[in-house]
Design a protein around this motif. Structure first.
Motif, short mmCIF file in Angstrom:
data_model
loop_
_atom_site.label_atom_id
_atom_site.label_comp_id
_atom_site.label_asym_id
_atom_site.label_seq_id
_atom_site.Cartn_x
_atom_site.Cartn_y
_atom_site.Cartn_z
N LEU A 117 118.93 -4.52 23.56
CA LEU A 117 119.03 -4.55 22.09
C LEU A 117 117.81 -5.26 21.45
O LEU A 117 117.28 -4.74 20.48
N HIS A 118 117.27 -6.06 22.17
CA HIS A 118 116.09 -6.57 21.64
C HIS A 118 114.68 -5.59 21.53
O HIS A 118 114.01 -5.75 21.03
N ARG A 119 114.77 -4.86 22.36
CA ARG A 119 113.64 -3.84 22.37
C ARG A 119 113.80 -2.82 21.32
O ARG A 119 112.77 -2.16 20.78
N ILE A 120 115.11 -2.80 20.55
CA ILE A 120 115.20 -2.00 19.58
C ILE A 120 114.88 -2.78 18.27
O ILE A 120 115.25 -3.82 18.08
N HIS A 121 113.94 -2.30 17.52
CA HIS A 121 113.42 -2.83 16.12
C HIS A 121 114.09 -2.07 15.03
O HIS A 121 114.03 -0.82 14.75
#
Length: 122
Positions: A117-121
């Protein structure tokens, strides 16, 4: 139900915690999404145990309905749990395809889900 936030730099994920099933039907899923959105987040993490088993029976179409709404409203979601107990080729294919995208993830660990989830901007 409690919501705590996992933050890395500018990325925030609403981590849902509850000992009960939170999503029994489409309306429950929409209410949860609205609650998370109201608090200003567009990414959430749920545990498999917080979702009715009907979700994982693709013939009920519940997973498709919920995830289509989440996609339409640009809510990213990761579902954490052990999915190896399901002997459905179509479910396994569905999970595989979701994990190839950037909106829905099925992960075995919370750490793996948060990383995705954090990789998705947004």
């Amino acid at each position: 139900m409690n919501i705590h936030i996992d933050q890395r730099e500018n990325s925030k994920v609403a981590v849902i915690s509850s000992e009960e099933i939170i999503i029994q039907n489409l309306n429950d899923a929409l209410d949860l999404m609205a609650n998370v959105r109201y608090n200003g987040y567009d990414k959430m993490l749920l545990r498999k145990e917080q979702i009715t088993e009907d979700f994982f029976e693709l013939k009920t179409r519940l997973a498709g309905e919920i995830l289509q709404k989440y996609t339409n409203y640009e809510m990213r979601i990761a579902i954490v749990g052990d999915f190896s107990g399901y002997n459905s080729k179509s479910l396994n294919d569905f999970i595989y395809e979701c994990n190839q995208g950037s909106r829905v993830f099925f992960k075995s660990t919370e750490a793996g889900a948060l990383d995705a989830l954090h990789r998705i901007h947004t």
